[in-house]
Design an enzyme around this catalytic site. Structure first.
Site, PDB file in Angstrom:
ATOM      1  CE1 TYR A 181      -4.275  -2.473   4.330  1.00 41.77           C
ATOM      2  CE2 TYR A 181      -3.658  -0.170   4.060  1.00 41.77           C
ATOM      3  CZ  TYR A 181      -3.962  -1.401   3.505  1.00 41.77           C
ATOM      4  OH  TYR A 181      -3.944  -1.558   2.142  1.00 41.77           O
ATOM      5  CB  SER A 201      -0.896   0.013   1.244  1.00 42.60           C
ATOM      6  OG  SER A 201      -1.518   1.276   1.421  1.00 42.60           O
TER       7      SER A 201
END
Length: 240
Positions: A147, A134
């Site tokens: 995350y 990400s």
């Protein structure tokens, strides 16, 4: 590493980026695509794609299903680790259990799948591994603390694998998407890139041999900034 005439495994393949990756790999001429799903009700989505798609059950929290990959997909030579967990929350407010779950799934789960698939890739004489991380791995977003941390760990894992597998004719690619139009990003008010576009850019990056793949509008803008001024990305995301 060309997609055409090769055998691809895509994890987390029944929706979003994963499903788009399967469809694009078929379009690019993949000989076979192993497409993993976690819930049985999602298998039919993959079966509908035709005979070149082989649905395979995989749960990153289930060691038995990961171990079974070596037998279920013995001829894989391109692995796209797309499956993962997305949770929101500030690290200081999240429970320890939630944060551990992020790390267990996105880091340890991906590592375990890679270990299971590696014998097949090596037996094929080489291939490619792409880890879908990400853009938040490169600059943490406070509202997605666990995350971001788990994807940063995956970024480090990708670098380790790249160095460790270079002698085996296996290229290792880090993928750093920003906001993508999927069910997970519904309700977020920001520019999002369609999943098919992201999938096409990921597979093009694998074919081009790119170490870092920035497959959408936001990451294409911020990725090059990170390469030269990582602190600037951290400062930008801290303000989100």
């Amino acid at each position: 590493m060309k997609i055409a005439n090769n055998t691809v495994m895509v994890t987390g393949a029944n929706r979003g980026i994963g499903l788009a990756l399967v469809e694009k790999a078929l379009e690019m001429g993949a000989a076979k695509v192993y497409a993993t799903y976690r819930s049985a009700e999602n298998r039919s989505v993959l079966e509908a794609l035709g005979g070149r798609v082989v649905p395979v059950h995989l749960d990153l929290a289930d060691k038995a299903s990961i171990a079974a990959l070596a037998h279920a997909a013995p001829d894989t030579n391109i692995l796209v680790n797309n499956a993962g967990l997305f949770t929101g929350g500030n690290l200081l407010n999240d429970s320890d259990e939630q944060t551990r779950n992020d790390i267990e799934t996105n880091f340890f789960g991906t590592l375990a799948v890679t270990k299971a698939a590696l014998p097949a890739i090596k037996a094929a004489g080489g291939g490619a591994i792409a880890n879908v991380s990400s853009i938040s791995a490169l600059g943490a977003m406070p509202s997605f603390g666990g995350y971001s941390a788990s994807k940063a760990a995956l970024h480090s894992l990708t670098q380790s694998l790249r160095a460790g597998l270079a002698g085996d004719n296996i290229t290792v690619h880090g993928v750093y998407p920003g906001p993508v139009e999927t069910r997970l990003t519904e309700g977020f008010e920001m520019e999002k890139t369609p999943a098919p576009t992201v999938a096409a850019n990921i597979l093009a990056g694998i074919e081009a041999g790119d170490d870092e793949i920035f497959p959408d509008a936001m990451s294409a803008q911020l990725g090059p900034v990170f390469m030269t001024a990582p602190k600037q990305v951290e400062t930008t995301f801290a303000a989100f």
